[in-house]
Design a protein around this motif. Sequence first.
Motif, PDB file in Angstrom:
ATOM      1  N   PHE A  19       0.868  -1.169   0.000  1.00  0.00           N
ATOM      2  CA  PHE A  19       0.000   0.000   0.000  1.00  0.00           C
ATOM      3  C   PHE A  19       0.900   1.213   0.000  1.00  0.00           C
ATOM      4  O   PHE A  19       1.713   1.380   0.908  1.00  0.00           O
ATOM      5  N   MET A  20       0.784   2.020  -1.050  1.00  0.00           N
ATOM      6  CA  MET A  20       1.663   3.161  -1.239  1.00  0.00           C
ATOM      7  C   MET A  20       3.110   2.643  -1.241  1.00  0.00           C
ATOM      8  O   MET A  20       3.415   1.744  -1.969  1.00  0.00           O
ATOM      9  N   GLU A  21       3.976   3.154  -0.375  1.00  0.00           N
ATOM     10  CA  GLU A  21       5.367   2.701  -0.356  1.00  0.00           C
ATOM     11  C   GLU A  21       5.603   1.563   0.638  1.00  0.00           C
ATOM     12  O   GLU A  21       6.697   1.021   0.720  1.00  0.00           O
ATOM     13  N   ASN A  22       4.601   1.207   1.408  1.00  0.00           N
ATOM     14  CA  ASN A  22       4.747   0.197   2.451  1.00  0.00           C
ATOM     15  C   ASN A  22       4.351  -1.183   1.931  1.00  0.00           C
ATOM     16  O   ASN A  22       3.468  -1.315   1.100  1.00  0.00           O
ATOM     17  N   ILE A  51     -11.154  -4.133   8.053  1.00  0.00           N
ATOM     18  CA  ILE A  51     -12.003  -5.302   8.285  1.00  0.00           C
ATOM     19  C   ILE A  51     -13.026  -4.881   9.323  1.00  0.00           C
ATOM     20  O   ILE A  51     -12.681  -4.517  10.442  1.00  0.00           O
ATOM     21  N   ILE A  52     -14.281  -4.926   8.927  1.00  0.00           N
ATOM     22  CA  ILE A  52     -15.350  -4.496   9.823  1.00  0.00           C
ATOM     23  C   ILE A  52     -16.221  -5.688  10.209  1.00  0.00           C
ATOM     24  O   ILE A  52     -16.258  -6.695   9.510  1.00  0.00           O
ATOM     25  N   PHE A  53     -16.895  -5.571  11.323  1.00  0.00           N
ATOM     26  CA  PHE A  53     -17.813  -6.599  11.806  1.00  0.00           C
ATOM     27  C   PHE A  53     -19.163  -5.950  11.985  1.00  0.00           C
ATOM     28  O   PHE A  53     -19.323  -5.037  12.796  1.00  0.00           O
ATOM     29  N   GLU A  54     -20.137  -6.397  11.181  1.00  0.00           N
ATOM     30  CA  GLU A  54     -21.490  -5.873  11.310  1.00  0.00           C
ATOM     31  C   GLU A  54     -22.480  -6.959  10.924  1.00  0.00           C
ATOM     32  O   GLU A  54     -22.192  -7.795  10.066  1.00  0.00           O
ATOM     33  N   ASN A  55     -23.608  -6.957  11.597  1.00  0.00           N
ATOM     34  CA  ASN A  55     -24.646  -7.964  11.367  1.00  0.00           C
ATOM     35  C   ASN A  55     -24.096  -9.385  11.500  1.00  0.00           C
ATOM     36  O   ASN A  55     -24.411 -10.276  10.714  1.00  0.00           O
ATOM     37  N   ASP A  56     -23.234  -9.595  12.502  1.00  0.00           N
ATOM     38  CA  ASP A  56     -22.631 -10.904  12.801  1.00  0.00           C
ATOM     39  C   ASP A  56     -21.773 -11.454  11.674  1.00  0.00           C
ATOM     40  O   ASP A  56     -21.600 -12.661  11.551  1.00  0.00           O
ATOM     41  N   LYS A  57     -21.248 -10.563  10.835  1.00  0.00           N
ATOM     42  CA  LYS A  57     -20.387 -10.994   9.735  1.00  0.00           C
ATOM     43  C   LYS A  57     -19.178 -10.077   9.611  1.00  0.00           C
ATOM     44  O   LYS A  57     -19.264  -8.888   9.871  1.00  0.00           O
ATOM     45  N   TYR A  58     -18.077 -10.682   9.208  1.00  0.00           N
ATOM     46  CA  TYR A  58     -16.864  -9.921   8.908  1.00  0.00           C
ATOM     47  C   TYR A  58     -16.874  -9.520   7.448  1.00  0.00           C
ATOM     48  O   TYR A  58     -17.238 -10.321   6.577  1.00  0.00           O
ATOM     49  N   LYS A  59     -16.482  -8.278   7.192  1.00  0.00           N
ATOM     50  CA  LYS A  59     -16.456  -7.765   5.822  1.00  0.00           C
ATOM     51  C   LYS A  59     -15.194  -6.948   5.613  1.00  0.00           C
ATOM     52  O   LYS A  59     -14.675  -6.330   6.539  1.00  0.00           O
ATOM     53  N   LEU A  60     -14.752  -6.935   4.386  1.00  0.00           N
ATOM     54  CA  LEU A  60     -13.660  -6.063   4.007  1.00  0.00           C
ATOM     55  C   LEU A  60     -14.285  -4.749   3.576  1.00  0.00           C
ATOM     56  O   LEU A  60     -15.178  -4.719   2.728  1.00  0.00           O
ATOM     57  N   ASN A  61     -13.867  -3.657   4.190  1.00  0.00           N
ATOM     58  CA  ASN A  61     -14.419  -2.348   3.892  1.00  0.00           C
ATOM     59  C   ASN A  61     -13.806  -1.863   2.576  1.00  0.00           C
ATOM     60  O   ASN A  61     -12.734  -1.285   2.557  1.00  0.00           O
ATOM     61  N   LYS A  62     -14.513  -2.126   1.484  1.00  0.00           N
ATOM     62  CA  LYS A  62     -14.001  -1.791   0.159  1.00  0.00           C
ATOM     63  C   LYS A  62     -14.242  -0.331  -0.210  1.00  0.00           C
ATOM     64  O   LYS A  62     -13.772   0.138  -1.228  1.00  0.00           O
ATOM     65  N   THR A 122      -7.173 -14.894  16.388  1.00  0.00           N
ATOM     66  CA  THR A 122      -5.772 -14.473  16.279  1.00  0.00           C
ATOM     67  C   THR A 122      -5.426 -14.113  14.839  1.00  0.00           C
ATOM     68  O   THR A 122      -4.750 -13.118  14.585  1.00  0.00           O
ATOM     69  N   HIS A 123      -5.907 -14.906  13.881  1.00  0.00           N
ATOM     70  CA  HIS A 123      -5.649 -14.609  12.470  1.00  0.00           C
ATOM     71  C   HIS A 123      -6.288 -13.283  12.059  1.00  0.00           C
ATOM     72  O   HIS A 123      -5.664 -12.476  11.369  1.00  0.00           O
ATOM     73  N   ILE A 124      -7.524 -13.052  12.486  1.00  0.00           N
ATOM     74  CA  ILE A 124      -8.207 -11.786  12.185  1.00  0.00           C
ATOM     75  C   ILE A 124      -7.426 -10.622  12.820  1.00  0.00           C
ATOM     76  O   ILE A 124      -7.188  -9.608  12.173  1.00  0.00           O
ATOM     77  N   TYR A 125      -7.039 -10.771  14.061  1.00  0.00           N
ATOM     78  CA  TYR A 125      -6.298  -9.726  14.769  1.00  0.00           C
ATOM     79  C   TYR A 125      -4.997  -9.397  14.031  1.00  0.00           C
ATOM     80  O   TYR A 125      -4.678  -8.231  13.794  1.00  0.00           O
ATOM     81  N   ASN A 126      -4.240 -10.433  13.690  1.00  0.00           N
ATOM     82  CA  ASN A 126      -2.955 -10.210  13.024  1.00  0.00           C
ATOM     83  C   ASN A 126      -3.130  -9.572  11.648  1.00  0.00           C
ATOM     84  O   ASN A 126      -2.367  -8.688  11.264  1.00  0.00           O
ATOM     85  N   LEU A 127      -4.146 -10.008  10.919  1.00  0.00           N
ATOM     86  CA  LEU A 127      -4.406  -9.415   9.602  1.00  0.00           C
ATOM     87  C   LEU A 127      -4.804  -7.955   9.752  1.00  0.00           C
ATOM     88  O   LEU A 127      -4.300  -7.092   9.027  1.00  0.00           O
ATOM     89  N   ARG A 128      -5.687  -7.655  10.678  1.00  0.00           N
ATOM     90  CA  ARG A 128      -6.078  -6.260  10.919  1.00  0.00           C
ATOM     91  C   ARG A 128      -4.866  -5.407  11.269  1.00  0.00           C
ATOM     92  O   ARG A 128      -4.721  -4.279  10.804  1.00  0.00           O
ATOM     93  N   LYS A 129      -4.007  -5.933  12.130  1.00  0.00           N
ATOM     94  CA  LYS A 129      -2.812  -5.203  12.557  1.00  0.00           C
ATOM     95  C   LYS A 129      -1.883  -4.915  11.375  1.00  0.00           C
ATOM     96  O   LYS A 129      -1.389  -3.798  11.221  1.00  0.00           O
ATOM     97  N   LYS A 130      -1.675  -5.898  10.524  1.00  0.00           N
ATOM     98  CA  LYS A 130      -0.808  -5.704   9.358  1.00  0.00           C
ATOM     99  C   LYS A 130      -1.419  -4.703   8.379  1.00  0.00           C
ATOM    100  O   LYS A 130      -0.718  -3.849   7.836  1.00  0.00           O
ATOM    101  N   LEU A 131      -2.729  -4.800   8.156  1.00  0.00           N
ATOM    102  CA  LEU A 131      -3.389  -3.863   7.243  1.00  0.00           C
ATOM    103  C   LEU A 131      -3.342  -2.444   7.801  1.00  0.00           C
ATOM    104  O   LEU A 131      -3.165  -1.486   7.061  1.00  0.00           O
ATOM    105  N   TYR A 132      -3.486  -2.319   9.121  1.00  0.00           N
ATOM    106  CA  TYR A 132      -3.388  -0.993   9.739  1.00  0.00           C
ATOM    107  C   TYR A 132      -1.970  -0.433   9.597  1.00  0.00           C
ATOM    108  O   TYR A 132      -1.790   0.736   9.272  1.00  0.00           O
ATOM    109  N   THR A 133      -0.972  -1.265   9.825  1.00  0.00           N
ATOM    110  CA  THR A 133       0.419  -0.832   9.703  1.00  0.00           C
ATOM    111  C   THR A 133       0.708  -0.323   8.294  1.00  0.00           C
ATOM    112  O   THR A 133       1.410   0.670   8.118  1.00  0.00           O
TER     113      THR A 133
END
Length: 89
Positions: free
Chosen positions: A9-12, A75-86, A56-67
């Motif tokens: 993402f960008m230069e990272n 990655i959002i959680f709504e209506n009892d489902k995980y979604k990628l915020n496109k 743990t996998h969700i947490y680590n993926l979120r952390k890497k995407l945030y970094t």
Amino acid sequence: NKENRKISFMENSTTLTAIELTLLEILYNTTDGLSLTDILKTLGYSSISQSKTYATHIYNLRKKLYTLSQMDNIIIFENDKYKLNKGIK
């Protein structure tokens, strides 16, 4: 780059584990999101009792995407489902 599991993402950039890449792909390819049960099945876990590993996998993926992006709602959680915020710009 799917071959070496590298995302940029960008230069990272960062490398994902095989499970993180699979999780990112399934979230990207779904429009309605995925429930915990759907994700566990896709990742090959046989029961809800393995949900701590999944979390743990969700947490680590979120952390890497945030970094990479400095956006904490990829990655959002709504209506009892995980979604990628496109809709993130």
